[in-house]
Design an enzyme around this catalytic site. Sequence first.
Site, PDB file in Angstrom:
ATOM      1  N   HIS A 139       0.882  -1.217   0.250  1.00 14.17           N
ATOM      2  CA  HIS A 139      -0.004  -0.162   0.018  1.00 14.17           C
ATOM      3  C   HIS A 139       0.646   1.613   0.036  1.00 14.17           C
ATOM      4  O   HIS A 139       0.381   1.802  -0.596  1.00 14.17           O
ATOM      5  CB  HIS A 139      -1.384  -0.162   1.257  1.00 14.17           C
ATOM      6  CG  HIS A 139      -1.676   1.045   1.167  1.00 14.17           C
ATOM      7  ND1 HIS A 139      -2.465   1.370   1.039  1.00 14.17           N
ATOM      8  CD2 HIS A 139      -1.619   2.218   2.117  1.00 14.17           C
ATOM      9  CE1 HIS A 139      -3.592   2.563   1.162  1.00 14.17           C
ATOM     10  NE2 HIS A 139      -2.943   3.179   1.667  1.00 14.17           N
ATOM     11  N   GLU A 140       2.015   1.384   0.984  1.00 12.13           N
ATOM     12  CA  GLU A 140       2.415   2.471   0.821  1.00 12.13           C
ATOM     13  C   GLU A 140       3.322   2.995  -0.245  1.00 12.13           C
ATOM     14  O   GLU A 140       3.470   3.877  -1.131  1.00 12.13           O
ATOM     15  CB  GLU A 140       3.255   2.476   2.012  1.00 12.13           C
ATOM     16  CG  GLU A 140       2.766   2.885   3.973  1.00 12.13           C
ATOM     17  CD  GLU A 140       1.860   3.280   3.550  1.00 12.13           C
ATOM     18  OE1 GLU A 140       1.917   4.748   2.658  1.00 12.13           O
ATOM     19  OE2 GLU A 140       1.172   2.459   4.438  1.00 12.13           O
ATOM     20  N   HIS A 143       1.288   4.564  -3.043  1.00 13.14           N
ATOM     21  CA  HIS A 143       1.139   5.911  -2.723  1.00 13.14           C
ATOM     22  C   HIS A 143       2.797   6.571  -3.273  1.00 13.14           C
ATOM     23  O   HIS A 143       2.361   7.464  -3.813  1.00 13.14           O
ATOM     24  CB  HIS A 143       1.460   6.501  -1.241  1.00 13.14           C
ATOM     25  CG  HIS A 143       0.510   5.964  -0.691  1.00 13.14           C
ATOM     26  ND1 HIS A 143      -0.818   7.193  -1.558  1.00 13.14           N
ATOM     27  CD2 HIS A 143      -0.285   6.092   0.427  1.00 13.14           C
ATOM     28  CE1 HIS A 143      -1.933   6.610  -0.665  1.00 13.14           C
ATOM     29  NE2 HIS A 143      -1.942   5.862   0.503  1.00 13.14           N
ATOM     30  N   GLU A 220      -6.581   7.125  -1.150  1.00 12.21           N
ATOM     31  CA  GLU A 220      -6.603   5.667  -1.043  1.00 12.21           C
ATOM     32  C   GLU A 220      -6.854   4.620  -1.489  1.00 12.21           C
ATOM     33  O   GLU A 220      -6.423   2.963  -0.964  1.00 12.21           O
ATOM     34  CB  GLU A 220      -7.081   6.034   0.952  1.00 12.21           C
ATOM     35  CG  GLU A 220      -6.551   7.068   1.520  1.00 12.21           C
ATOM     36  CD  GLU A 220      -4.876   6.451   1.940  1.00 12.21           C
ATOM     37  OE1 GLU A 220      -4.609   5.080   2.132  1.00 12.21           O
ATOM     38  OE2 GLU A 220      -4.030   6.957   2.253  1.00 12.21           O
TER      39      GLU A 220
END
Length: 287
Positions: A139-140, A143, A220
Site C-alpha cells: 500500500h505504501e 502511494h 487511498e
Amino acid sequence: MKRIFLLIATNLAVLLVASIVMSILGVNTSTMGGLLVFAAIFGFGGAFISLAISKWMAKKTMGCEVITTPRDSTERWLLDTVARQAQQAGIKMPEVAIYQSPEMNAFATGPSKDNSLVAVSTGLLYGMSQDEVEGVLAHEVSHVANGDMVTLTLIQGVVNTFVIFAARVVAGIINNFVSSNDEEGEGLGMFAYMAVVFVLDMLFGILASIIVAYFSRIREYRADEGAARLAGKHKMIAALERLRQGPESSAMPAQMSAFGINGKRSMAELMMSHPPLEKRIAALQTR
C-alpha cells in the site's frame, strides 16, 4: 484540540509573514492580479516547502530509524520485501525505516518517486503476520508509485491559494461596505480588517480541508488497488481486517497520516483523509 491549535497557529503565521513581506517588497494586493500572485506564492510556496522537507520532518517527528544494515531476519525481510515491491512498481528503492509506536501504522513520504521513505511502526511490524505486513508495505509503495505526495501537494497549493485569495477579496468587500456606510469613510481599520481576514481564513480553510480530504480518500482506494496488484488482494484485505480489529490510530501527525495505512476515524467522514476500513475492504472484495 491539537489540530485546531496548529490550524490557528498556521493562519496567524501566514498573516504575519504575509504582512511583513508585503511591507518589505511593496507588493500591491489592491488589484485582483496582484492579490492572486501574492496568494499563489504563499499558497504553493508553503505546500512545496512542506513536500521538500517531508522526509527530514518525518524522521525527526516520528523518530524514524532508517535501516542501512539489517540487524536481524525481520529487518532483512522488511528490506527485501520493499525492494521487490519497488522493482515491481518501477520506482527507485525507498529508504526503509522503523519507528517506535505500539499502534499498528505505517506511512510513505518524500518529494518524489525516486526520493521517498517508507516507515512502519514496531506495533505493526511485530503485531501483524508477514502476509499482513506485506499488504501494508505494498500500500505504501503504491502511494509512492502513484505520485500521491506530489499530487496532494499540488491540490493543497491550489486550495491554499483559494483560501488566501478568497478571504482577502471578501474582507475587501466588507471593508468597502463599512466604508460606504461610515460618514468618515475609514472602513474597518487595520486591526479589524486583519481579524476579519483571519476569521475568513479559518472558514475557507475548513472548506479547503474537506476538498483535500476528498482527494486523499480517492488516493487511498487507488493505493489499496495497487497493493492488491503488488502483494495480492487477500493480503491487503487481511491487513485491513487486522487494522479494523485494533484501536484507532492517534499518534501520527496529520502530514504523515495522510499517507499512512490507518487514518484517524471521525464522525464527520467529510474530514477524514482515509475512507472507513469497512468501505476499503468492500471495494477490494468487489474488484
